[in-house]
Design a protein around this motif. Structure first.
Motif, PDB file in Angstrom:
ATOM      1  N   ARG A  67      61.531  44.721  16.505  1.00 52.77           N
ATOM      2  CA  ARG A  67      62.881  44.138  16.471  1.00 52.77           C
ATOM      3  C   ARG A  67      62.873  42.773  15.774  1.00 52.77           C
ATOM      4  O   ARG A  67      63.802  42.416  15.054  1.00 52.77           O
ATOM      5  CB  ARG A  67      63.434  43.994  17.884  1.00 52.77           C
ATOM      6  CG  ARG A  67      63.954  45.318  18.466  1.00 52.77           C
ATOM      7  CD  ARG A  67      64.876  45.061  19.637  1.00 52.77           C
ATOM      8  NE  ARG A  67      64.149  44.574  20.793  1.00 52.77           N
ATOM      9  CZ  ARG A  67      63.684  45.340  21.785  1.00 52.77           C
ATOM     10  NH1 ARG A  67      63.902  46.648  21.746  1.00 52.77           N
ATOM     11  NH2 ARG A  67      63.049  44.831  22.793  1.00 52.77           N
TER      12      ARG A  67
ATOM     13  N   GLU B 278      68.532  46.782  18.201  1.00 54.15           N
ATOM     14  CA  GLU B 278      68.099  47.158  19.544  1.00 54.15           C
ATOM     15  C   GLU B 278      67.228  48.428  19.526  1.00 54.15           C
ATOM     16  O   GLU B 278      66.237  48.512  20.227  1.00 54.15           O
ATOM     17  CB  GLU B 278      69.357  47.397  20.403  1.00 54.15           C
ATOM     18  CG  GLU B 278      69.115  47.559  21.869  1.00 54.15           C
ATOM     19  CD  GLU B 278      68.641  46.272  22.533  1.00 54.15           C
ATOM     20  OE1 GLU B 278      69.183  45.210  22.224  1.00 54.15           O
ATOM     21  OE2 GLU B 278      67.716  46.361  23.355  1.00 54.15           O
ATOM     22  N   VAL B 279      67.626  49.411  18.733  1.00 51.26           N
ATOM     23  CA  VAL B 279      66.910  50.700  18.772  1.00 51.26           C
ATOM     24  C   VAL B 279      65.753  50.765  17.789  1.00 51.26           C
ATOM     25  O   VAL B 279      64.999  51.742  17.787  1.00 51.26           O
ATOM     26  CB  VAL B 279      67.871  51.884  18.505  1.00 51.26           C
ATOM     27  CG1 VAL B 279      68.916  51.976  19.610  1.00 51.26           C
ATOM     28  CG2 VAL B 279      68.519  51.791  17.133  1.00 51.26           C
TER      29      VAL B 279
ATOM     30  N   VAL C 280      62.242  51.442  19.466  1.00 52.73           N
ATOM     31  CA  VAL C 280      61.968  52.760  20.037  1.00 52.73           C
ATOM     32  C   VAL C 280      61.913  53.824  18.947  1.00 52.73           C
ATOM     33  O   VAL C 280      61.107  54.768  19.033  1.00 52.73           O
ATOM     34  CB  VAL C 280      62.997  53.128  21.134  1.00 52.73           C
ATOM     35  CG1 VAL C 280      64.395  53.314  20.569  1.00 52.73           C
ATOM     36  CG2 VAL C 280      62.551  54.402  21.839  1.00 52.73           C
TER      37      VAL C 280
ATOM     38  N   ASP D 227      66.564  54.700  26.028  1.00 51.08           N
ATOM     39  CA  ASP D 227      66.192  53.753  24.982  1.00 51.08           C
ATOM     40  C   ASP D 227      67.187  53.679  23.837  1.00 51.08           C
ATOM     41  O   ASP D 227      67.142  52.754  23.034  1.00 51.08           O
ATOM     42  CB  ASP D 227      64.815  54.118  24.410  1.00 51.08           C
ATOM     43  CG  ASP D 227      63.720  53.892  25.444  1.00 51.08           C
ATOM     44  OD1 ASP D 227      63.771  52.861  26.132  1.00 51.08           O
ATOM     45  OD2 ASP D 227      62.833  54.765  25.552  1.00 51.08           O
ATOM     46  N   THR D 228      68.035  54.693  23.726  1.00 49.78           N
ATOM     47  CA  THR D 228      68.990  54.708  22.609  1.00 49.78           C
ATOM     48  C   THR D 228      70.438  54.831  23.074  1.00 49.78           C
ATOM     49  O   THR D 228      71.357  54.600  22.288  1.00 49.78           O
ATOM     50  CB  THR D 228      68.714  55.882  21.656  1.00 49.78           C
ATOM     51  OG1 THR D 228      68.942  57.116  22.360  1.00 49.78           O
ATOM     52  CG2 THR D 228      67.285  55.851  21.129  1.00 49.78           C
TER      53      THR D 228
ATOM     54  N   LEU E 241      74.177  52.235  25.554  1.00 52.67           N
ATOM     55  CA  LEU E 241      72.957  51.425  25.545  1.00 52.67           C
ATOM     56  C   LEU E 241      73.267  49.995  25.971  1.00 52.67           C
ATOM     57  O   LEU E 241      72.486  49.373  26.703  1.00 52.67           O
ATOM     58  CB  LEU E 241      72.313  51.428  24.152  1.00 52.67           C
ATOM     59  CG  LEU E 241      70.960  50.714  24.119  1.00 52.67           C
ATOM     60  CD1 LEU E 241      69.923  51.438  24.986  1.00 52.67           C
ATOM     61  CD2 LEU E 241      70.443  50.554  22.689  1.00 52.67           C
TER      62      LEU E 241
ATOM     63  N   ARG F 241      71.338  48.008  28.915  1.00 48.29           N
ATOM     64  CA  ARG F 241      70.694  46.705  28.699  1.00 48.29           C
ATOM     65  C   ARG F 241      71.238  45.660  29.684  1.00 48.29           C
ATOM     66  O   ARG F 241      70.506  44.817  30.190  1.00 48.29           O
ATOM     67  CB  ARG F 241      70.926  46.233  27.264  1.00 48.29           C
ATOM     68  CG  ARG F 241      70.162  47.050  26.243  1.00 48.29           C
ATOM     69  CD  ARG F 241      68.650  46.770  26.340  1.00 48.29           C
ATOM     70  NE  ARG F 241      67.925  47.454  25.281  1.00 48.29           N
ATOM     71  CZ  ARG F 241      67.252  48.585  25.449  1.00 48.29           C
ATOM     72  NH1 ARG F 241      67.205  49.172  26.633  1.00 48.29           N
ATOM     73  NH2 ARG F 241      66.612  49.142  24.444  1.00 48.29           N
TER      74      ARG F 241
END
Lengths: 285, 802
Positions: free
Chosen positions: A247, A266-267, A270, B666-667, B794, B798
């Motif tokens: 990130r 954010e993603v 992952v 996670d997504t 998401l 968070r």
């Protein structure tokens, strides 16, 4: 239906194509598979009085020679998918081609080179070509030249192509590597929101190089050296730390109507991690 | 096709026995033509010398038009006409509203086919070009120069209510179109005194129905000054009336032909500027003119953008004691089309299937500088169901009760029907049975056990229930939007029947259902019944297709007319077979004596005899094998009772839904793992048609719950203009959908039918929202902003981890 009248050129020699592009400048557009250009012209978003169609230039091929594969500019995703020549790190292109949104109709029409020239941040090919270490062979008024993919993508919808220049082939090295490709999208019809293409090279002593190339998370692909985050066998050491590291490498995330910039950043971690996970089976392609 | 699960409980309260071929899977008329691409739609109609129109639209959400220079456009090759708003103003009148808000105490505004001085939304038509080809017309748009002076604009409903917000219309001192109260009892007092109270807010983004076939019109004026208007529309007769008014011609000089629709969903209600515009253009150029909406133009049309702010009082057992909801509907720039009324239905549908005696709901329609709404399947019911069903789940969560249990404790029990609310007279319902049926179908209790195991392993799995009450068949007096309709049945000398009806099909296949109803009355095959819809020169005046009404009213009218025809046939057969009329049986394409089946006539011989031998044969004295009847639903209550209660809707189908989702932690991506729905629309005429409508509605609801959105930028412009930006569900996005059907006939409707068509949209939105929030429950967060897109989900995850 395209609202403006246009002249359709289908030259048989590359020099003629270049000459047409040079003659007509911005009034001309290169027509490859047409999956982006033609709908944009129908919607009136783009207007070109001349379309230079590459169909007679004999650019439909995938050839392997001396450790490189060369993909002609008119080669479709379906042909890439069916090609046995794309091995090692180049197999990334097949992986991406298999998941192109739009199904068989689009895979039979869209091209790898066309996607590169379009340089849509929210698409598969820019990240994959950079990750695969591809080199784009261009042709323009000054003749041919080669540009590495990492230098070709300059920003959103912006490439190193000069006026009247076009992509002729895409050359991809056939390096033995473990590969991984993960694409995040919101639903079947969504553009990619974030992609990660991974190559891990290993010797008898363990991992010698490992890189993640993020696509769709920024205006241009971001390549990150991740070797130090892997064990000698290629397994990720610290997932949380890895996510944060990835990130932190996304400075200016891409923002569009499907996903805000904050989500893409954010993603990113992952998505990179999931692509990397695919390389842990140890199989080199 | 999915398996159709037979009704678990037999028919009850059946007023009349249901004859064959009802409740049979009769193949759809013209289904083969549609499937093989030979059905023919508006754009397939080609008249000689047709010219094509293109519409220039405002790029600004709010601006003054200082001037328009059309000289360059007129000089373009192939261009026959360029028309501005000022020129059009002198040639045609204002557009009557689909349903004028002033009829029910709201404000109103006038709209014309082209804006004159001011534009109030992006996409508002300001000029039009007619040319020999679509391309030439579109290209000439680029040469029209409009001098705009941009004005301040407002896009958000709350912001539009601020005192200093820019207003849209002359004479309005704020942006409130109408405030619609729906209340019974004293919710305020109960809320103030209750031990348990919770409150919350739910926001629903703007989205639409995106029919595969967009709108289109083709206008042609004959040498006799008669207008033929082919239209991809749901309401040909009301459109004819309005066009006659706008164009100032006798209504008898207008013929509207509603073509086969590739989806209606409310998007094809009338009131659009392009309708009269195309007629005017054709008149001015003296040739047929066609215009077909582009996908981008289609996506400008909005719907469904609501905010609910609610408070609920409940007891320790989960009984809901009182409910308050303040609903804001962002209806855009109003327009004359049929969208704003969704704010009425969004409030009227409260309190859903639940017995809540004290409630106070106010639905406020607010105008903003987004394009106007038009109808969208669900028509506000999906908004109400989402709020009500989330409220029930929130109560269950607070009390740690199973949400199914809380629903059972609050449902209106079957014995309390008919049941009054402020603006509904509910016909019949077995809500608990429907819920139990769907829980059984979904394997609910096992799902909950599985969920507990998966939660323990850290997975975000959610199970959501949604219950939908779907008021249908609405009747709105004062406008050409009524609950009754008219059909003609005529028999020809070969014994085949033709139905001409005022209702239309949006592509759902209701013509097959109508044929079945008539065939059942006449004892002939549905294949021997043709149905003619949509042509105002042929069909009786009717209101077309909206509110899942076509079969329940157009079909019912056809039943009444078919009975008249059968009576005539029976009298003739009685003479020919020498038996009393009441001793005759109509079945299998024949009529025979009940006690002597060998005394029989084929229908073609009987009808043939009526045509060929009436008044020539003693006793055979009535040759009228044609009847036109109007069916008026008996459960419409337009005049308020002494308690002020009324009911513009006569028919109340309902459905129960269970959705299973898993969220990628996670997504934020939501994956649908399972879906079950049970539907009750009373008597079913054709299970395949009901099933397919239910499945389509569920898919539409899922799309709206998870993906579909029309976002606007800070510049006041729409950001989603293609299907790459407006995400419709594709087959791989959807789970297998298990369905069940239950039959609880309406005691008020002919044959016990209730509307079927919209049912499912609302239940899907609600059950998906509940499932996603159930999945997030272990994290202690909720997402109350629709659609439940991955970025929103998401962001909630968070938030929980911070």
């Amino acid at each position: 239906m395209i609202r403006s009248t246009l002249t359709h050129h289908a030259p048989e020699r590359l020099a003629d194509a270049t000459a047409l592009l040079a003659e007509h400048g911005a009034a001309a557009a290169v027509l490859g598979g047409g999956t982006v250009l033609l709908p944009a012209m129908v919607r009136g978003e783009r207007t070109h009085r001349h379309v230079v169609d590459l169909r007679r230039l004999e650019l439909v091929f995938v050839q392997a020679e001396a450790g490189w594969a060369e993909i002609g500019a008119m080669t479709t995703y379906a042909q890439v998918l069916a090609s046995g020549e794309l091995t090692g790190s180049a197999a990334l292109l097949r992986r991406a081609a298999a998941g192109i949104t739009g199904g068989a109709q689009l895979r039979n029409q869209g091209t790898v080179a066309g996607s590169a020239a379009y340089a849509n941040p929210a698409s598969d090919m820019p990240g994959c070509l950079v990750a695969a270490g591809a080199v784009l062979r261009l042709h323009g008024p000054d003749g041919p030249r080669e540009v590495p993919a990492a230098e070709f993508f300059r920003g959103a919808f912006t490439t190193a192509l000069r006026p009247a220049e076009m992509v002729v082939t895409v050359r991809v090295p056939l390096r033995p590597a473990r590969i991984g490709y993960y694409k995040l999208k919101l639903s079947e019809s969504s553009w990619p929101i974030a992609t990660a293409a991974v190559t891990v090279e290993v010797s008898a002593d363990g991992v010698t190089s490992a890189a993640v190339t993020l696509g769709a998370v920024a205006a241009q692909p971001i390549t990150i050296d991740v070797a130090e985050h892997l064990s000698a066998q290629g397994a990720l050491r610290d997932e949380v730390g890895f996510d944060e590291f990835v990130r932190s490498r996304v400075d200016e995330p891409w923002d569009d109507e499907l996903a805000p910039a904050s989500y893409r950043r954010e993603v990113a971690g992952v998505v990179a991690r999931r692509a990397l996970k695919q390389t842990e089976d140890g199989e080199q392609r | 096709m999915t398996e159709i699960v037979a009704p678990r409980v037999g028919r009850t309260q059946v007023a009349e026995e249901v004859p064959a071929p009802l409740f049979e899977q009769v193949r759809r008329k013209d289904g083969d033509l549609v499937l093989t691409g030979r059905g023919g739609y508006l754009d397939d109609i080609v008249l000689p010398d047709t010219l094509h129109a293109a519409v220039l639209r405002s790029p600004h959400p709010h601006a003054t038009i200082r001037g328009i220079d059309t000289s360059a456009a007129r000089a373009r090759p192939g261009v026959r006409l360029v028309l501005t708003g000022r020129e059009a103003r002198d040639a045609v009148g204002i557009i009557p509203h689909f349903f004028d808000p002033a009829l029910v105490g709201g404000r109103t505004a006038d709209f014309r086919c082209l804006a004159v001085d001011t534009v109030v939304y992006e996409g508002e038509p300001v000029a039009a070009v007619v040319a020999g080809t679509v391309h030439a017309a579109q290209a000439a748009l680029d040469a029209v120069v409009v001098d705009y002076e941009p004005l301040p604009f407002v896009l958000d409903a709350d912001a539009a209510l601020e005192p200093d917000a820019p207003t849209l219309f002359d004479g309005w001192d704020d942006n409130v179109l109408i405030r619609l109260p729906f209340a019974e009892g004293d919710a305020g007092a109960v809320l103030a005194a209750a031990e348990h109270v919770l409150d919350g807010e739910i926001r629903i983004g703007r989205y639409q129905t995106a029919p595969l076939e967009t709108r289109g019109y083709l206008a042609s004026w004959g040498p006799d000054d008669r207008l033929t208007f082919y239209a991809s529309t749901q309401n040909p007769h009301p459109l004819r009336s309005h066009l006659a008014e706008i164009l100032d011609v006798p209504e008898s000089s207008v013929r509207v032909v509603a073509t086969r629709l590739g989806g209606g969903f409310g998007h094809k209600f009338h009131g659009y500027p392009e309708e009269s515009l195309v007629c005017l253009l054709a008149r001015l150029v003296g040739a047929p003119v066609k215009w077909v909406e582009s996908r981008e133009e289609c996506m400008l049309v909005g719907a469904r953008e609501f905010v609910h702010r609610f408070a609920v009082a409940y007891d320790g057992d989960g009984r809901i004691l009182a409910l308050r909801d303040r609903i804001l509907g962002n209806v855009g720039a109003l327009g004359a089309s049929g969208g704003w009324g969704m704010t009425f239905v969004a409030g009227m549908a409260f309190p859903g299937p639940y017995r809540i005696k004290d409630y106070d709901v106010e639905s406020v329609a607010v105008v903003t500088h987004k394009p106007p709404w038009n109808g969208a399947r669900g028509y506000g019911k999906e908004s109400a169901a989402l709020a009500i069903e989330r409220i029930v789940d929130l109560v269950a969560a607070e009390l740690a009760l199973d949400p199914a249990v809380v629903r059972r404790r609050n449902f209106i029990p079957p014995e309390e029907f008919p049941y009054w609310t402020a603006a509904k007279h509910l016909d019949s319902g077995r809500y608990t049975a429907a819920l139990d049926h769907v829980l059984d179908l979904a394997g609910y209790h096992e799902l909950r056990r599985e969920q507990a195991r998966e939660r323990a392993a850290g997975r975000l799995v959610g199970v959501g229930i949604g219950f939908e009450l779907t008021p249908e068949g609405g009747d709105f007096s004062g406008a050409l939007l009524r609950g009754f309709d008219t059909s003609t049945v005529r028999m020809d000398p070969t014994g085949r029947a033709t139905v001409l009806t005022g209702v239309t099909s949006p592509g759902t296949g209701n013509e097959t259902g109508i044929a079945q109803l008539v065939a059942a009355e006449l004892g002939i095959s549905p294949h021997d019944v043709s149905v003619v819809q949509g042509d105002t020169d042929l069909c009786p005046y009717g209101y077309g297709n909206f509110s899942s009404r076509s079969l329940t009213v157009g079909g019912a009218a056809a039943v009444l007319a078919a009975r008249d025809v059968r009576d005539t046939l029976a009298r003739a057969a009685a003479v020919l077979l020498e038996t009393p009329p009441e001793n005759l049986v109509f079945t299998g394409g024949r009529v025979h004596a009940l006690d002597a089946p060998e005394r029989a006539l084929r229908m073609r011989d009987l009808a043939g005899a009526v045509f060929r031998r009436t008044i020539a044969l003693p006793g055979l004295d009535d040759a009228q094998l044609e009847s036109t009847r109007t069916y008026t639903p008996s459960n419409v209550h337009n005049i308020p009772d002494e308690q002020g209660r009324w009911s513009p809707y006569p028919s109340f189908p309902y459905s129960a839904h269970v959705t299973v989702v898993e969220i990628d932690p996670d997504t934020g991506v939501v994956t649908l793992r399972g879906y079950s729905g049970v539907h009750d629309c009373g008597t079913i005429v054709n299970p395949v048609l009901v099933e397919s409508q239910f499945l389509g509605a569920i898919a539409m609801g899922i799309g709206g719950a998870l993906w579909e959105e029309l976002p606007y930028g800070a510049d006041g412009r729409l950001r989603a203009r293609t299907f790459k930006q407006y995400l419709m569900p594709r087959a791989p996005d959807l789970p297998w959908i298990n369905t069940g059907h239950q039959v609880t006939p309406s005691p008020f409707a002919l044959l016990g039918m209730k509307g079927s068509g919209e049912s499912g949209t609302a239940g899907a939105v609600a059950s998906v929202a509940n499932a996603v929030n159930d999945a997030l429950a272990p994290l202690g967060v909720r997402v109350h902003e629709m659609p439940l897109s991955a970025p929103r989900v998401l962001s909630a995850i968070r938030e929980a981890r911070r």
